[in-house]
Enzyme design. Sequence first.
Site: not given
Ligand code: IMP
Ligand code: MG
Length: 191
Positions: A52, A106-107, A110, A159-160, A166, A172
Site C-alpha cells: 500500500g 506508510e499509507d 489505524d 474505510f478508503v 486496497d 489500489r
Molecule cells: P493498523 O495496524 O490497524 O494501524 O492497520 C494498518 C494497516 O491496515 C494499513 O497498513 C493498511 O494496510 C490496512 N488498512 C487500514 N485501514 C485501511 C483502509 O481504510 N483501506 C485499506 N487498507 C487499510
Molecule cells: Mg499497509
Amino acid sequence: MTPADLPPGAPPEVGGVLFTEAAIRARVAKLGARIAADYREREVVLVTVLRGGLFFLADLCRAIDGPARLDFIAITPYQAATHAGAVRITKDLDEDIEGRHVLVVEDIIDTGMTLNYLLGVLRARGPASLEIAVLLDRDQRRIADLPIAYRGFHMPDTFVVGYGLDLGGHLRNLPYIGTLSPAVMERLGVA
Ligand code: IMP
Ligand code: MG
C-alpha cells in the site's frame, strides 16, 4: 456526494472522493519539502511497507530534494489473536540500516499495531534515527501511540481505497482516495 460528483469512470465500489489527486499532490509536495529541510545533507532511507505504501513513496521521494535511498519490507499479520499487531516479515529489507537515518513510509495508520511492531523490529537494528511518514492518520481506534513526524491528512473513521489502498487487492490504482459506496459497505458490514 452524489454519483454525479464522482470522477468519470469511477468503479462501482467507490461512493465518493475523500482526497482528490490534486489535494494529495499538493500535500505530498509539502511533506517532501519539510523532509528535505529536516534531513538536509543526511541521507535518508525511505523504508516502505509493501504494497500500500508504494504510491505514496513514489511521489514523496520525488518531492525530497536531497539524498535518499529506498528499501522495502513486506509483512503479513499473524492470525493468532494472542499476538495482536504482531506481523511476520515476508520480505525483509535488502540493506543494513544500522547507523542510517530511516524514515518509514506508510499509507495509513489505524490502530497503529502493525507499525508499532514494525518499528520495534527496525529499532533493534540500530538506525541512527527512526521516524514515520504516513499519508493518512485515522486515529479513532488508535491503540499504539506512535510519534508521527510527517502526516499527510487526518481522516474520518471510514474505510478508503485508492492511491495504494486496497479492497481485497483491488482498487489500489485509483489516482485519488475514495470512500466505498453504501451498497459495498453494507455488503462488507462496515460503517
Ligand atoms: P493498523 O495496524 O490497524 O494501524 O492497520 C494498518 C494497516 O491496515 C494499513 O497498513 C493498511 O494496510 C490496512 N488498512 C487500514 N485501514 C485501511 C483502509 O481504510 N483501506 C485499506 N487498507 C487499510
Ligand atoms: Mg499497509
